[in-house]
Design a protein around this motif. Structure first.
Motif, PDB file in Angstrom:
ATOM      1  N   THR A   1      20.824  64.455  41.562  1.00 31.84           N
ATOM      2  CA  THR A   1      21.224  64.459  40.356  1.00 31.84           C
ATOM      3  C   THR A   1      22.620  65.133  41.405  1.00 31.84           C
ATOM      4  O   THR A   1      21.905  65.757  42.074  1.00 31.84           O
ATOM      5  N   PRO A   2      23.391  65.814  41.162  1.00 31.95           N
ATOM      6  CA  PRO A   2      24.316  66.114  41.453  1.00 31.95           C
ATOM      7  C   PRO A   2      23.285  68.135  41.752  1.00 31.95           C
ATOM      8  O   PRO A   2      23.672  68.608  43.233  1.00 31.95           O
ATOM      9  N   ALA A   3      22.816  68.587  40.760  1.00 31.45           N
ATOM     10  CA  ALA A   3      22.023  70.166  41.052  1.00 31.45           C
ATOM     11  C   ALA A   3      21.168  69.429  42.583  1.00 31.45           C
ATOM     12  O   ALA A   3      20.736  70.347  43.341  1.00 31.45           O
ATOM     13  N   GLN A   4      20.397  68.169  42.251  1.00 28.43           N
ATOM     14  CA  GLN A   4      19.972  67.976  43.205  1.00 28.43           C
ATOM     15  C   GLN A   4      19.590  68.155  44.126  1.00 28.43           C
ATOM     16  O   GLN A   4      19.448  68.330  45.463  1.00 28.43           O
TER      17      GLN A   4
ATOM     18  N   LEU B   1      16.074  55.230  51.532  1.00 28.78           N
ATOM     19  CA  LEU B   1      16.929  54.550  50.723  1.00 28.78           C
ATOM     20  C   LEU B   1      15.731  54.567  49.464  1.00 28.78           C
ATOM     21  O   LEU B   1      14.442  54.499  49.203  1.00 28.78           O
ATOM     22  N   ALA B   2      15.910  55.783  48.270  1.00 30.79           N
ATOM     23  CA  ALA B   2      15.426  54.818  47.563  1.00 30.79           C
ATOM     24  C   ALA B   2      14.343  55.689  47.018  1.00 30.79           C
ATOM     25  O   ALA B   2      13.296  54.890  46.298  1.00 30.79           O
ATOM     26  N   SER B   3      13.365  56.485  48.260  1.00 26.71           N
ATOM     27  CA  SER B   3      12.481  57.012  48.096  1.00 26.71           C
ATOM     28  C   SER B   3      12.023  58.193  47.995  1.00 26.71           C
ATOM     29  O   SER B   3      11.240  58.723  47.618  1.00 26.71           O
ATOM     30  N   MET B   4      13.424  59.340  48.721  1.00 23.63           N
ATOM     31  CA  MET B   4      12.812  60.322  48.105  1.00 23.63           C
ATOM     32  C   MET B   4      12.720  60.865  46.694  1.00 23.63           C
ATOM     33  O   MET B   4      11.528  62.155  46.864  1.00 23.63           O
TER      34      MET B   4
ATOM     35  N   ALA C   1      19.887  58.542  51.008  1.00 28.68           N
ATOM     36  CA  ALA C   1      20.450  57.768  50.178  1.00 28.68           C
ATOM     37  C   ALA C   1      19.571  57.876  48.972  1.00 28.68           C
ATOM     38  O   ALA C   1      18.669  57.213  48.486  1.00 28.68           O
ATOM     39  N   GLU C   2      20.595  58.070  47.919  1.00 30.93           N
ATOM     40  CA  GLU C   2      19.648  57.744  46.318  1.00 30.93           C
ATOM     41  C   GLU C   2      21.016  57.333  45.357  1.00 30.93           C
ATOM     42  O   GLU C   2      21.697  57.697  45.420  1.00 30.93           O
ATOM     43  N   ARG C   3      20.062  56.903  44.053  1.00 31.59           N
ATOM     44  CA  ARG C   3      21.958  56.704  43.128  1.00 31.59           C
ATOM     45  C   ARG C   3      21.535  57.801  42.405  1.00 31.59           C
ATOM     46  O   ARG C   3      20.909  58.572  42.002  1.00 31.59           O
ATOM     47  N   LEU C   4      22.766  57.677  42.494  1.00 31.85           N
ATOM     48  CA  LEU C   4      23.783  58.842  41.878  1.00 31.85           C
ATOM     49  C   LEU C   4      23.668  58.982  40.486  1.00 31.85           C
ATOM     50  O   LEU C   4      23.940  58.276  39.935  1.00 31.85           O
ATOM     51  N   LEU C   5      22.376  59.645  39.259  1.00 35.62           N
ATOM     52  CA  LEU C   5      22.319  60.155  37.870  1.00 35.62           C
ATOM     53  C   LEU C   5      23.295  61.547  37.520  1.00 35.62           C
ATOM     54  O   LEU C   5      22.883  61.865  38.095  1.00 35.62           O
ATOM     55  N   ASP C   6      23.141  61.552  36.135  1.00 30.68           N
ATOM     56  CA  ASP C   6      23.910  62.596  35.506  1.00 30.68           C
ATOM     57  C   ASP C   6      22.293  62.966  35.315  1.00 30.68           C
ATOM     58  O   ASP C   6      22.639  64.731  35.101  1.00 30.68           O
ATOM     59  N   ARG C   7      20.707  62.583  35.508  1.00 29.54           N
ATOM     60  CA  ARG C   7      19.565  63.205  34.785  1.00 29.54           C
ATOM     61  C   ARG C   7      18.905  63.123  35.962  1.00 29.54           C
ATOM     62  O   ARG C   7      18.968  62.197  36.292  1.00 29.54           O
ATOM     63  N   PRO C   8      17.963  63.551  36.128  1.00 25.13           N
ATOM     64  CA  PRO C   8      16.166  63.850  36.892  1.00 25.13           C
ATOM     65  C   PRO C   8      15.682  62.138  36.181  1.00 25.13           C
ATOM     66  O   PRO C   8      15.817  61.807  35.371  1.00 25.13           O
ATOM     67  N   GLY C   9      15.851  61.582  37.584  1.00 22.85           N
ATOM     68  CA  GLY C   9      15.011  60.750  37.293  1.00 22.85           C
ATOM     69  C   GLY C   9      14.868  59.348  38.642  1.00 22.85           C
ATOM     70  O   GLY C   9      14.617  60.741  40.057  1.00 22.85           O
TER      71      GLY C   9
END
Ligand code: SAM
Length: 186
Positions: free
Chosen positions: A144-147, A103-106, A132-140
């Motif tokens: 993101t959906p692309a990632q 979670l929140a590490s990748m 698991a990661e927080r869903l973002l609009d841009r890399p951070g």
């Protein structure tokens, strides 16, 4: 390897004391009593403690490259096997775990594809992997959906099956959990 030094780790543990996301991910991972479980990038061990309540502390293991976080997690979950290591060099035998989650590490890993290959190798046949990661609009600090698409492709390339992304709303953020399984037959 870890972006968290001793001070950063203590600050993180202090600021993250309402761990609904940890509960959400452990609920999805659903470790059962006696199942061997590995958490990757365990931080202070909040999710590890929840997993230990389900699987039993002697059945849970964790890795984190931060010595400070490892010390915190060992203190929080006595009996768990917590080691200083990253996702890319997990020091447990291949095929060891029924459940692996992170979670929140990748987004901190030095080499995401190497980490994914390592973690899938550590799964027992039929074992489940949750990323698991927080869903973002841009890399951070999240994904993101692309990632998510890139990760799903990598998982398929290393032979994972049933790859799907589950989204959970936690407070004001959305957590994306990429779920997959190790096939029963190699
Ligand atoms: C934002 S914290 C999340 C901690 C915990 N999972 C949580 O949700 O509270 C990111 C974690 O990833 C760890 N980390 C950094 N590089 C890593 C790597 N290469 N492999 C595994 N974990 C890593 C950090 O040390 C830290 O514990």
């Amino acid at each position: 390897m870890s972006s968290f030094g001793a001070v950063g780790a203590r600050l993180y543990a202090w600021l993250n004391r309402h761990p609904e996301t940890n509960r959400t991910v452990v609920d999805l991972a659903d470790p059962r009593a006696g199942e061997p479980v590995l958490e990757v990038g365990c931080g202070p061990g909040v999710a590890l403690e929840l997993a230990a309540r389900r699987a039993g502390a002697e059945h849970v293991a964790a890795v984190d490259p931060s010595e400070t976080f490892v010390a915190m997690a060992r203190k929080r979950v006595p009996g768990a096997d917590v080691r200083v290591a990253g996702a890319e060099d997990v020091p447990f035998a291949d095929g060891s775990f029924a459940v692996i989650y992170t979670l929140a590490s990748m987004h901190h890993w030095d080499d995401r594809d190497a980490g994914l290959a390592t973690l899938t190798a550590k799964l027992a046949p039929g074992g489940r992997l949750l990323l698991a990661e927080r869903l973002l609009d841009r890399p951070g600090h999240g994904i993101t959906p692309a990632q998510i698409g890139d990760v799903a492709d990598r998982l398929a390339a290393v032979g994972q099956t049933g790859v799907e992304t589950v989204e959970r709303r936690v407070g004001r953020k959305t957590v994306a959990v990429i779920v997959s399984e190790r096939p029963l037959a190699a």
